[in-house]
Design an enzyme around this catalytic site. Structure first.
Site, PDB file in Angstrom:
ATOM      1  N   THR A  16      92.158  86.897  54.800  1.00  0.00           N
ATOM      2  CA  THR A  16      91.184  87.695  54.048  1.00  0.00           C
ATOM      3  C   THR A  16      89.989  86.858  53.590  1.00  0.00           C
ATOM      4  O   THR A  16      88.978  87.405  53.162  1.00  0.00           O
ATOM      5  CB  THR A  16      91.846  88.350  52.817  1.00  0.00           C
ATOM      6  N   SER A  17      90.133  85.536  53.687  1.00  0.00           N
ATOM      7  CA  SER A  17      89.026  84.659  53.284  1.00  0.00           C
ATOM      8  C   SER A  17      89.223  83.289  53.923  1.00  0.00           C
ATOM      9  O   SER A  17      90.209  83.043  54.621  1.00  0.00           O
ATOM     10  CB  SER A  17      88.967  84.524  51.750  1.00  0.00           C
ATOM     11  N   GLY A  18      88.279  82.397  53.680  1.00  0.00           N
ATOM     12  CA  GLY A  18      88.424  81.004  54.066  1.00  0.00           C
ATOM     13  C   GLY A  18      88.537  80.750  55.550  1.00  0.00           C
ATOM     14  O   GLY A  18      87.960  81.448  56.393  1.00  0.00           O
ATOM     15  N   TYR A 154     102.066  69.106  48.845  1.00  0.00           N
ATOM     16  CA  TYR A 154     101.247  69.740  49.887  1.00  0.00           C
ATOM     17  C   TYR A 154     101.353  68.948  51.191  1.00  0.00           C
ATOM     18  O   TYR A 154     101.589  69.515  52.263  1.00  0.00           O
ATOM     19  CB  TYR A 154      99.801  69.812  49.423  1.00  0.00           C
TER      20      TYR A 154
END
Length: 264
Positions: A16-18, A154
């Site tokens: 939806t983004s990025g 991460y």
């Protein structure tokens, strides 16, 4: 080279983004039917509308599902039973000192960044093998091989993605299915832009200065000495997803601006 993905269906998680949205746009521009995915229906609807506006005549669908859970992955697969191209892009990051990372955060990062791709690859890869064509791409990070001390949890998940993608590639032997990982470096996605804006505010700097200082201080080996754009990363992913990338398989492809100081 003209990449033509007409006749294929591509699913991009977290799109939806990025980076995910830029990849979806690139695949749609190459002629693929693209399925947008995100957790929120309003965001999915907005992303679909934006993509249709950006790519005239594009075939775009949207499915809201939380792929960090087994239930969310199952729901997505039920809505979209088969795909030719799977981009495992969903991911989260968060700077946090190692001693402040609780067990829950380790598990949450693993569920979002790693298990989402495992579950969806398990669901879609057998169909690709039967049809003897398909592309699976994991969006990893240079943090997979240069673990950032401020985001060890991460980095761990990104290393795991490389292991999974290489292992899955071994299952494609003798077929026209490929599985690869792409390792972006620091990229100015919406999430990173928010992070940089917070840094700028904390230090009384402009966003441009904060971004430049972050690269100099935290990623000094970068050769391009800047953040990449989401479109620059998408270009690599679209190529790896194409028929032209037929001999690229089992690879961890760097798109990190020369940040990793090795020749391999």
């Amino acid at each position: 080279m003209k990449i033509d993905l007409s006749g294929t269906t591509a699913l991009v998680t977290g799109s939806t983004s990025g980076i995910g949205h830029a990849i979806a746009k690139g695949l749609a521009a190459a002629g693929a039917k693209v399925v947008i995915n995100g957790r929120s229906q309003p965001k999915v609807d907005a992303a679909v509308a934006a993509l249709k506006k950006a790519v005239s005549g594009a075939a775009i669908e949207g499915v809201a599902a939380d792929v960090s859970t087994a239930e969310g992955c199952a729901s997505l697969v039920k809505e979209v039973p088969d795909v030719d191209i799977l981009i495992n892009n969903t991911g989260i990051f968060e700077p946090k000192e190692f001693f402040d990372i609780p067990d829950e955060d380790w598990q949450r990062f693993f569920n979002v960044n790693v298990m989402s791709g495992i579950r969806l690859s398990r669901a879609y890869m057998q169909g690709m093998l039967k049809r003897n064509w398909g592309r699976i791409v994991f969006i990893a990070s240079e943090s997979a091989i240069m673990i950032p001390k401020e985001m060890i949890h991460y980095g761990m998940t990104k290393t795991a993605q490389l292991s999974v993608s290489r292992g899955l590639a071994e299952l494609t032997r003798g077929t026209a299915v490929t599985v690869n990982a792409v390792m972006p470096g620091p990229t100015m996605s919406e999430g990173v832009e928010t992070f940089v804006k917070d840094l700028a505010k904390q230090n009384g700097q402009s966003i441009e200065t904060a971004a430049a200082n972050f690269i100099k201080e935290h990623r000094p080996t970068s050769l391009i000495q800047r953040f990449a754009s989401v479109d620059e990363i998408a270009n690599m992913v679209v190529y790896v997803s194409s028929r032209e990338a037929s001999v690229t398989n089992g690879a961890a492809l760097r798109a990190e601006g020369g940040l990793v100081p090795t020749i391999a």
